[in-house]
Design a protein around this motif. Structure first.
Motif: not given
Lengths: 372, 322
Positions: B171-172, B175-178, B180-181, B252
């Motif tokens: 998840w991290w 949804f929280r790292t470049r 991942g984006l 998800r």
């Protein structure tokens, strides 16, 4: 648009892919400490060297023609039917019910009835994923995979709980004598050809050839076939031309499922003469390799099915007389799918480059050169 | 059903959900980047074989784990080559990988060990051992919570805890790292990522490689923790169940945990028909329980219970415009 001439497209690309697949298979055989040439010799001897071998090779080829055609028809509408295995299992169930519970007077009528039942059961099993794709947008690849598992569970339930013959393993009773199909032995002995009595090749082989011809006629000689191909090339264009996507998806998958289901008249009615748990033996999946290798054309499917029939029988003989397990065929099957299907561009791209270079017209002479 | 039986069922739920969870997260990385992967099954199977074989030879479960990851990565590399570099059909590539693994594992196992396509059974030292969490024994006397801690949470192998830790980590990362984006963007709209000057090919290969690592751990868990050695076709469709769970979870991570626990629970109670009969007071067909994950997935896919929308660019090779 066409960079390559037709003969290269139809023959050269599949041939190179096939050679690559076989070369790597040979390396695998070397890797497990056996001699690939020796293995090939054993396979040819085992599959083609005797009437016994041919009897099995053609029996397997019959299975693969049905499942290969099933995948090929779906490919024309750009649908990937991985559910041939489940559809063939359900076809087997249809054949078993018809053969066990209807008192047929003669095998010809029984065959027609069994074909109808097999096709219907297979078609229904393909129609549900088709409907879900057409109406609910569920991906047909995933749903057909799921339906393979559900079919196996359903068959298991039927064989363990409902139609199991008394005795050990989960299987039905033997079908009545009147439903037994004539084997090659029965058919060809009067003609002076000696086929081995114990091989399973039977009259279904000719039905499979008829199915190849019927599929060819359907795809290239009917309006429906044209619509299927148009839909496969471009869904928006087909829609614009007034072709209903729902209709094409449903009809194509029903034909595909019916073909896969009809395999059961060969393996269940023709060979085993009863239904057991592992009736389809993975033939539904081999249909994928056969359709890819045959470029979704009935002639290609016919030849690819013969090749896989040879591989299957040869592989069985190989497992019998060497320490190479019969899983070698699964490896070859995987490599054929990989090279003729997924890595198609790896072969195609360099070939296209070669043909482009060859076709480039000679440079027109400049004025200076002409003056000299 | 008494409390202890419930705990036993839940305990085996955790064990059986672990490979599903790892494979499901593996598929999640791949499919979020736009690469469909129906080859999870094959990668797990290859990893299961090689991890067991190497663990047997080296007598180290950890070296076995590394070997298993390596085997899975090779297949992931083939999938990447076919579907990214040569822009082939990702589904066909996945099918080929599953068969390649099914055939090669038996072929090599027979050649190495001559035991009918399986590896020798692993001794207790060559497998992953259960880890007893601190104070598990001491606290087991505490009512309700004690047995839950001792029976359910403690006593699993380290790979189980790793699998569950992967959920927040995934998840991290997503949804929280470049990274991942960009990974998610490449699965939705690769052209936009390309325009931004980020390599589509590089990102997709990274996703496929992560998928390979996770499938490798899943396979190694099957052969060197859950069971003691490799047997033919031992993954038995788990890769497909993981795929089903992935759709169920709508791609998800936290939902993936829920979906795999549900499917793990179904597998766990299928092993305990006595419990089902005691609770429901009628007999449920084993075949129905076997088929239930697949039926549930079809129902979900049909959109009768919420809609599962896959990543938009999934399954399509990216072609840069010329």
């Amino acid at each position: 648009m066409d960079v390559m001439p037709k003969w290269a497209e139809v023959l050269l690309v599949p041939l190179i892919s096939l050679v690559l697949a076989f070369l790597i298979s040979a390396l695998v055989i070397l890797g497990i400490g056996e001699n690939p040439l020796n293995a090939l010799r054993l396979m040819i001897n085992g599959a083609l060297g005797s009437a016994y071998g041919w009897g099995y090779t053609l029996y397997y080829a019959t299975n693969f023609m049905f499942t290969g055609l099933a995948v090929a028809v779906a490919f024309h509408a750009r649908l990937f039917n991985i559910g041939g295995e489940g559809q063939a299992l359900l076809g087997g169930l249809g054949v078993a019910l018809v053969c066990l519970y209807i008192p047929w007077p003669h095998w010809t009528i029984a065959l027609l009835g069994a074909m109808g039942a097999a096709a219907m059961f297979g078609a229904i099993w393909a129609a549900i994923p088709a409907w879900l794709q057409a109406k609910r947008g569920s991906h047909i690849v995933i749903t057909t995979i799921m339906f393979n598992f559900i079919a196996a569970a359903l068959l298991n339930y039927f064989l363990v709980e409902l139609i199991k013959a008394p005795g050990g393993d989960p299987a039905t009773a033997r079908f009545p004598e009147a439903t037994n199909l004539p084997t090659f032995y029965d058919m060809f002995t009067p003609l002076g050809l000696s086929f081995s009595r114990s091989t399973p090749a039977n009259v279904t082989f000719f039905i499979a050839i008829l199915a190849c011809i019927a599929v060819w006629a359907l795809i290239w000689r009917t309006k429906l076939g044209y619509e299927i191909r148009a839909f496969g090339h471009s869904e928006p264009a087909a829609k614009y031309a007034g072709i209903s996507p729902t209709k094409i998806i449903m009809v194509t998958m029903i034909i595909s499922g019916a073909l896969a289901g009809m395999m059961a008249i060969n393996n269940v009615m023709g060979e085993a003469e009863r239904l057991n748990l592992n009736a389809a033996e993975g033939a539904g999946f081999i249909g994928i390799a056969v359709a890819l290798m045959g470029r979704s054309h009935p002639i290609g499917v016919f030849m690819a099915a013969l090749l896989f029939g040879f591989l299957y029988q040869g592989g069985a003989e190989l497992a019998f007389s060497t320490s190479i397990p019969s899983q070698l065929i699964i490896v070859i099957q995987a490599l054929v799918i990989l090279f003729t299907g997924a890595l198609d561009n790896m072969v195609r791209m360099p070939l296209e480059r070669i043909f482009l270079t060859l076709r480039r017209p000679p440079k027109p002479k400049t004025k200076l050169e002409a003056a000299e | 059903m008494d409390f202890l039986t419930l705990l036993q069922v839940l305990d085996s739920t955790v064990r059986l959900a672990t490979p599903l969870l790892l494979a499901c997260l593996a598929g999640l990385f791949s499919e979020r980047a736009g690469i469909f992967d129906i080859g999870l099954e094959g990668k797990m199977l290859a990893a299961a074989f090689l991890s067991a074989a190497i663990a047997f030879v080296t007598e180290s479960a950890w070296i076995g784990l590394l070997a298993g990851i390596g085997a899975s990565m090779v297949l992931a590399g083939i999938h990447g080559l076919a579907s990214i570099t040569f822009r082939g059909n990702q589904l066909i590539s996945g099918v080929a990988i599953n068969f390649l693994a099914a055939g090669m594992t038996v072929l090599v196992a027979q050649s190495w060990f001559s035991q009918g396509g399986r590896t020798p059974s692993l001794m207790s030292g060559d497998r992953f051992e259960p880890v007893t969490l601190p104070f598990a024994e001491a606290l087991s006397g505490v009512p309700v919570l004690g047995p839950i801690y001792d029976e359910l949470l403690s006593g699993h192998t380290v790979l189980v805890y790793l699998a569950f830790a992967m959920v927040p980590l995934t998840w991290w990362i997503l949804f929280r790292t470049r990274f991942g984006l960009r990974l998610r963007a490449v699965g939705e709209n690769p052209a936009a990522v390309d325009t931004a000057g980020v390599s589509v090919v590089g990102l997709r290969f990274a996703a496929v490689a992560i998928c390979g690592v996770l499938c490798g751990i899943a396979g190694a868990y099957m052969a060197t923790a859950l069971q003691a050695g490799f047997v033919k076709d031992m993954t038995a469709g788990r890769g497909y169940i993981a795929l089903a769970a992935l759709i169920f979870a709508k791609w998800r991570p936290w939902y993936a945990l829920g979906a795999t626990l549900l499917f793990g629970f179904l597998q766990a109670i299928a092993l305990r028909p006595d419990v089902i009969e005691a609770v429901l007071s009628f007999r449920v067909q084993v075949q129905l329980l076997d088929a239930l994950p697949y039926i549930l997935t079809v129902v979900i896919l049909a959109g009768f219970v919420g809609k599962a929308v896959p990543p938009r660019a999934g399954g399509e090779p990216y072609v840069k415009e010329r």
